[in-house]
Scaffold this motif. Structure first.
Motif, PDB file in Angstrom:
ATOM      1  N   PRO A  58      -6.980  29.366  55.200  1.00 45.39           N
ATOM      2  CA  PRO A  58      -7.295  27.943  54.981  1.00 45.39           C
ATOM      3  C   PRO A  58      -8.771  27.742  54.682  1.00 45.39           C
ATOM      4  CG  PRO A  58      -7.072  28.396  57.323  1.00 45.39           C
ATOM      5  CD  PRO A  58      -6.710  29.671  56.613  1.00 45.39           C
ATOM      6  N   SER A  59      -9.059  26.880  53.726  1.00 44.83           N
ATOM      7  CA  SER A  59     -10.442  26.535  53.405  1.00 44.83           C
ATOM      8  C   SER A  59     -10.742  25.071  53.681  1.00 44.83           C
ATOM      9  CB  SER A  59     -10.733  26.833  51.929  1.00 44.83           C
ATOM     10  OG  SER A  59      -9.869  26.083  51.088  1.00 44.83           O
ATOM     11  N   ARG A  60      -9.696  24.263  53.811  1.00 43.56           N
ATOM     12  CA  ARG A  60      -9.875  22.830  54.077  1.00 43.56           C
ATOM     13  C   ARG A  60      -8.607  22.284  54.705  1.00 43.56           C
ATOM     14  NH1 ARG A  60      -9.316  17.729  50.960  1.00 43.56           N
ATOM     15  NH2 ARG A  60      -8.357  18.888  49.236  1.00 43.56           N
ATOM     16  N   VAL A  61      -8.769  21.426  55.702  1.00 49.22           N
ATOM     17  CA  VAL A  61      -7.636  20.754  56.334  1.00 49.22           C
ATOM     18  C   VAL A  61      -7.956  19.270  56.411  1.00 49.22           C
ATOM     19  CG1 VAL A  61      -6.260  20.495  58.425  1.00 49.22           C
ATOM     20  CG2 VAL A  61      -6.953  22.777  57.686  1.00 49.22           C
ATOM     21  N   ALA A  62      -7.021  18.441  56.010  1.00 54.13           N
ATOM     22  CA  ALA A  62      -7.250  16.994  56.003  1.00 54.13           C
ATOM     23  C   ALA A  62      -5.920  16.278  56.161  1.00 54.13           C
ATOM     24  CB  ALA A  62      -7.939  16.568  54.705  1.00 54.13           C
ATOM     25  N   SER A  63      -5.983  14.985  56.323  1.00 56.85           N
ATOM     26  CA  SER A  63      -4.791  14.139  56.261  1.00 56.85           C
ATOM     27  C   SER A  63      -4.796  13.435  54.915  1.00 56.85           C
ATOM     28  CB  SER A  63      -4.790  13.128  57.408  1.00 56.85           C
ATOM     29  OG  SER A  63      -5.914  12.264  57.294  1.00 56.85           O
ATOM     30  N   GLY A  64      -3.646  12.887  54.534  1.00 58.07           N
ATOM     31  CA  GLY A  64      -3.614  12.243  53.230  1.00 58.07           C
ATOM     32  C   GLY A  64      -2.395  11.367  53.024  1.00 58.07           C
ATOM     33  N   THR A  65      -2.354  10.764  51.861  1.00 55.30           N
ATOM     34  CA  THR A  65      -1.277   9.854  51.482  1.00 55.30           C
ATOM     35  C   THR A  65      -0.625  10.362  50.212  1.00 55.30           C
ATOM     36  OG1 THR A  65      -2.550   8.017  52.403  1.00 55.30           O
ATOM     37  CG2 THR A  65      -0.691   7.460  50.971  1.00 55.30           C
ATOM     38  N   VAL A  66       0.699  10.436  50.230  1.00 55.12           N
ATOM     39  CA  VAL A  66       1.459  10.922  49.078  1.00 55.12           C
ATOM     40  C   VAL A  66       2.257   9.755  48.498  1.00 55.12           C
ATOM     41  CG1 VAL A  66       3.219  12.536  48.253  1.00 55.12           C
ATOM     42  CG2 VAL A  66       1.633  13.224  50.079  1.00 55.12           C
ATOM     43  N   SER A  67       2.054   9.478  47.241  1.00 55.20           N
ATOM     44  CA  SER A  67       2.812   8.401  46.601  1.00 55.20           C
ATOM     45  C   SER A  67       4.212   8.893  46.248  1.00 55.20           C
ATOM     46  CB  SER A  67       2.090   7.914  45.344  1.00 55.20           C
ATOM     47  OG  SER A  67       1.912   8.976  44.433  1.00 55.20           O
ATOM     48  N   ASP A  68       5.174   7.994  46.384  1.00 49.44           N
ATOM     49  CA  ASP A  68       6.586   8.292  46.097  1.00 49.44           C
ATOM     50  C   ASP A  68       7.085   7.277  45.079  1.00 49.44           C
ATOM     51  OD1 ASP A  68       9.255   8.883  46.068  1.00 49.44           O
ATOM     52  OD2 ASP A  68       9.515   8.851  48.250  1.00 49.44           O
ATOM     53  N   PRO A  69       6.868   7.549  43.782  1.00 50.02           N
ATOM     54  CA  PRO A  69       7.223   6.552  42.751  1.00 50.02           C
ATOM     55  C   PRO A  69       8.689   6.166  42.776  1.00 50.02           C
ATOM     56  CG  PRO A  69       5.875   8.317  41.836  1.00 50.02           C
ATOM     57  CD  PRO A  69       6.273   8.743  43.194  1.00 50.02           C
ATOM     58  N   GLY A  70       9.554   7.122  43.071  1.00 46.63           N
ATOM     59  CA  GLY A  70      10.977   6.828  43.064  1.00 46.63           C
ATOM     60  C   GLY A  70      11.358   5.789  44.102  1.00 46.63           C
ATOM     61  N   ALA A  71      10.765   5.880  45.254  1.00 44.10           N
ATOM     62  CA  ALA A  71      11.057   4.939  46.327  1.00 44.10           C
ATOM     63  C   ALA A  71      10.085   3.768  46.350  1.00 44.10           C
ATOM     64  CB  ALA A  71      11.026   5.657  47.672  1.00 44.10           C
ATOM     65  N   LYS A  72       9.121   3.772  45.416  1.00 43.33           N
ATOM     66  CA  LYS A  72       8.097   2.729  45.343  1.00 43.33           C
ATOM     67  C   LYS A  72       7.380   2.545  46.681  1.00 43.33           C
ATOM     68  CE  LYS A  72      10.381   0.237  41.579  1.00 43.33           C
ATOM     69  NZ  LYS A  72      10.930  -1.062  41.108  1.00 43.33           N
ATOM     70  N   THR A  73       6.956   3.651  47.253  1.00 45.36           N
ATOM     71  CA  THR A  73       6.261   3.605  48.538  1.00 45.36           C
ATOM     72  C   THR A  73       5.305   4.790  48.624  1.00 45.36           C
ATOM     73  OG1 THR A  73       6.569   3.429  50.934  1.00 45.36           O
ATOM     74  CG2 THR A  73       7.996   4.984  49.772  1.00 45.36           C
ATOM     75  N   SER A  74       4.681   4.961  49.739  1.00 49.21           N
ATOM     76  CA  SER A  74       3.807   6.113  49.965  1.00 49.21           C
ATOM     77  C   SER A  74       4.046   6.631  51.373  1.00 49.21           C
ATOM     78  CB  SER A  74       2.333   5.735  49.773  1.00 49.21           C
ATOM     79  OG  SER A  74       1.954   4.720  50.684  1.00 49.21           O
ATOM     80  N   HIS A  75       3.697   7.891  51.594  1.00 53.50           N
ATOM     81  CA  HIS A  75       3.943   8.540  52.878  1.00 53.50           C
ATOM     82  C   HIS A  75       2.657   9.158  53.402  1.00 53.50           C
ATOM     83  CE1 HIS A  75       8.317   8.291  52.075  1.00 53.50           C
ATOM     84  NE2 HIS A  75       7.991   8.635  50.833  1.00 53.50           N
ATOM     85  N   GLU A  76       2.491   9.095  54.717  1.00 57.57           N
ATOM     86  CA  GLU A  76       1.327   9.701  55.357  1.00 57.57           C
ATOM     87  C   GLU A  76       1.622  11.164  55.700  1.00 57.57           C
ATOM     88  OE1 GLU A  76      -1.597   8.165  55.804  1.00 57.57           O
ATOM     89  OE2 GLU A  76      -0.795   6.337  54.890  1.00 57.57           O
ATOM     90  N   VAL A  77       0.673  12.022  55.409  1.00 53.65           N
ATOM     91  CA  VAL A  77       0.746  13.431  55.801  1.00 53.65           C
ATOM     92  C   VAL A  77      -0.348  13.667  56.837  1.00 53.65           C
ATOM     93  CG1 VAL A  77       0.490  15.819  55.040  1.00 53.65           C
ATOM     94  CG2 VAL A  77       1.699  14.174  53.596  1.00 53.65           C
ATOM     95  N   ASP A  78       0.055  14.042  58.046  1.00 57.96           N
ATOM     96  CA  ASP A  78      -0.914  14.200  59.136  1.00 57.96           C
ATOM     97  C   ASP A  78      -1.794  15.426  58.951  1.00 57.96           C
ATOM     98  OD1 ASP A  78       0.200  11.970  60.413  1.00 57.96           O
ATOM     99  OD2 ASP A  78       1.706  13.214  61.403  1.00 57.96           O
ATOM    100  N   VAL A  79      -1.227  16.500  58.429  1.00 60.85           N
ATOM    101  CA  VAL A  79      -1.954  17.759  58.275  1.00 60.85           C
ATOM    102  C   VAL A  79      -1.655  18.336  56.897  1.00 60.85           C
ATOM    103  CG1 VAL A  79      -2.351  20.081  59.185  1.00 60.85           C
ATOM    104  CG2 VAL A  79      -1.744  18.217  60.748  1.00 60.85           C
ATOM    105  N   ALA A  80      -2.685  18.533  56.103  1.00 66.28           N
ATOM    106  CA  ALA A  80      -2.555  19.203  54.805  1.00 66.28           C
ATOM    107  C   ALA A  80      -3.540  20.363  54.779  1.00 66.28           C
ATOM    108  CB  ALA A  80      -2.829  18.238  53.655  1.00 66.28           C
ATOM    109  N   VAL A  81      -3.030  21.562  54.578  1.00 62.66           N
ATOM    110  CA  VAL A  81      -3.849  22.770  54.635  1.00 62.66           C
ATOM    111  C   VAL A  81      -4.024  23.318  53.226  1.00 62.66           C
ATOM    112  CG1 VAL A  81      -4.108  25.069  55.637  1.00 62.66           C
ATOM    113  CG2 VAL A  81      -2.889  23.272  56.907  1.00 62.66           C
ATOM    114  N   PHE A  82      -5.278  23.482  52.826  1.00 62.11           N
ATOM    115  CA  PHE A  82      -5.592  23.989  51.493  1.00 62.11           C
ATOM    116  C   PHE A  82      -6.270  25.352  51.596  1.00 62.11           C
ATOM    117  CE2 PHE A  82      -5.410  19.412  51.118  1.00 62.11           C
ATOM    118  CZ  PHE A  82      -4.742  19.200  49.928  1.00 62.11           C
TER     119      PHE A  82
END
Length: 483
Positions: A375-399
């Motif tokens: 891992p070089s970076r860890v963060a939280s983020g928001t993922v857009s979901d065009p099909g459902a017309k909404t967005s989702h929170e991701v608590d942990v994203a590891v890059f």
């Protein structure tokens, strides 16, 4: 001394440097982390001189400094310095028998009263002045992070003069559990959500009073944190009052309250306060400069970011204590307040803090095999979901990074403190993985799925994870003791 081996070794290296010239070091860090304890120890160990500044006038500071320095060198009469040029010149001459440690603690107080002090120290360290200097090992220490951070930066007078630039950090959640001597891990998480990893909160502020276990945690909060006769009760207020950069404390408390209530974006904070978003640029910038909040870029959307409070006790104060301050100030009401505050404590304090612990584990404690890469970076983020017309929170994203040094997504995870996670939670992560893989062009199976839970996992999810290494289950035991 607990877990300060690196800091101690660096201080000893600096203090025992055998060169004939005077040298400069800078020590900084948030308040209550043990900086003074370390510096006092190295001063005593090397027979050095330590001066702790106070918030006063230049003339009074020079008087105090002259008295302390005279006592150290056994001068029968006090030194009466008329300006800091005289004082620093005399200071640089005291190491007559070899390298001598000199500590000026709370240096920002002196520099505030005497803005010319850093340039004076610069001149004292210039090559010309070194001909008359003795091997003084001068350490400047302070908790005003904005000031200390600028001391060696850019075009500052002391830029390039320091042989040590040491930041004393807060203990992370694993070390904090050891320091507080809490064996029950869920209790360690709850305690850490209130007091974080600040060493002074165990020793000086609670005098060693720690939760004995889950059955004692509520009683500990009532007697040690919500008790108006104990130091932790007003500590969050004092932390702001002690920051010289925070002049309009009412505004800064309001901004912190907005963040503690879950408003992480500038727009959300502005709506909570009834102000324009542009009005908050300055207070948010100042709070970030003094280390009270962090500003983290969204893992997937570079134009979005989140503000978080850096000190757990401040979050706890604004989420739980401040709204009921009137009741808490009356002795005997803490138990009732704590009972009513339980939903807020779980949702506004423990939940977000558990997510932060999970990100810390993912970045610094997890085995790279967990992700199939480093891992070089860890963060939280928001993922857009065009099909459902909404967005989702991701608590942990590891890059991580591939062989061409391009950033790649190694894993995504969800963290739940109170809920037992099951196949439904896994299905949500799988959906988010498909959205992210489609956007980046990565293969879905290359993105691992992480389930973090403080309550455990269903047997069906455990069975699924045992058959598929791309699914990783992380419970509290693994957070604290595993990788």
């Amino acid at each position: 001394m607990f877990d300060r081996n690196f800091e101690w070794s660096e201080l000893v290296r600096f203090a025992t440097y055998a060169g004939p010239e005077a040298t400069l070091g800078v020590v900084s860090g948030r308040r209550r982390q043990g900086k003074t304890f370390l510096l006092d120890a190295v001063t005593r160990a090397t027979g050095g001189f330590m001066f702790t500044a106070t918030e006063t006038t230049e003339a009074d500071a020079l008087r105090q400094f002259g008295a302390a320095l005279a006592a150290h060198v056994a001068e029968p009469t006090l030194f009466r310095f008329s300006h800091w040029d005289e004082a620093i010149t005399r200071l640089m001459s005291i190491a007559t028998s070899g390298p001598t440690t000199v500590v000026i603690d709370e240096f920002p107080f002196l520099a505030k009263a005497s803005p010319s002090l850093p340039p004076i120290i610069q001149r004292a360290l210039d090559p010309g002045a070194q001909r008359t200097n003795t091997p003084v090992r001068l350490l400047l220490c302070g908790s005003a992070l904005s000031f200390m951070g600028k001391l060696l930066a850019g075009n500052a007078p002391l830029r390039g003069r320091a042989g040590l630039d040491l930041i004393v950090p807060t203990l992370d959640f694993r070390l904090a559990a050891q320091f507080w001597d809490i064996a029950d891990l869920p209790t360690a998480v709850l305690t850490n959500a209130i007091v974080g990893g600040t060493p002074a909160y165990r020793r000086e502020f609670t005098q060693g009073d720690t939760p004995a276990g889950p059955e004692d945690f509520d009683d500990w909060v009532i007697r040690a944190v919500l008790n108006p006769g104990r130091p932790l009760f007003r500590e969050a207020r004092y932390l702001l009052a002690e920051e010289p950069e925070l002049r309009d404390t009412a505004l800064y408390h309001s901004v912190l309250a907005a963040i503690a209530q879950g408003n992480a974006s500038r727009g959300g904070i502005a709506d909570y306060l009834g102000r324009k978003s542009t009005d908050l640029a300055h207070p948010l910038g100042v709070l970030e400069d003094v280390g009270m909040i962090t500003h983290e870029t969204d893992a997937f959307r570079k134009n979005r970011s989140a503000y978080r409070i850096a000190e757990p006790l401040v979050t706890f104060y604004h989420a739980v204590m401040r709204p009921m301050w009137g009741d808490l100030e009356r002795p005997g009401r803490a138990a009732d307040v704590w009972s009513r505050a339980q939903p807020t404590f779980r949702s506004k304090v423990v939940g977000p803090h558990f997510e932060s612990i999970c990100r810390t584990w993912a970045r610094w404690h997890a085995d790279p095999a967990t992700y199939g890469g480093h891992p070089s970076r860890v963060a939280s983020g928001t993922v857009s979901d065009p099909g459902a017309k909404t967005s989702h929170e991701v608590d942990v994203a590891v890059f991580g990074r591939d062989t061409d040094e391009r950033e790649t997504l190694l894993a995504i995870g969800e963290a739940k403190w109170n809920d037992i996670m099951g196949l439904g939670d896994l299905g949500r992560l799988e959906h988010l993985r498909s959205l992210l893989a489609a956007r980046s062009g990565a293969r879905e199976q290359e993105i691992r799925l992480l389930c973090f839970s403080g309550a455990g996992f269903t047997q069906e999810l455990r069975d699924m994870a045992s058959r598929d290494e791309t699914i990783q289950l992380v419970d509290v035991a693994r957070l604290y003791h595993g990788s």
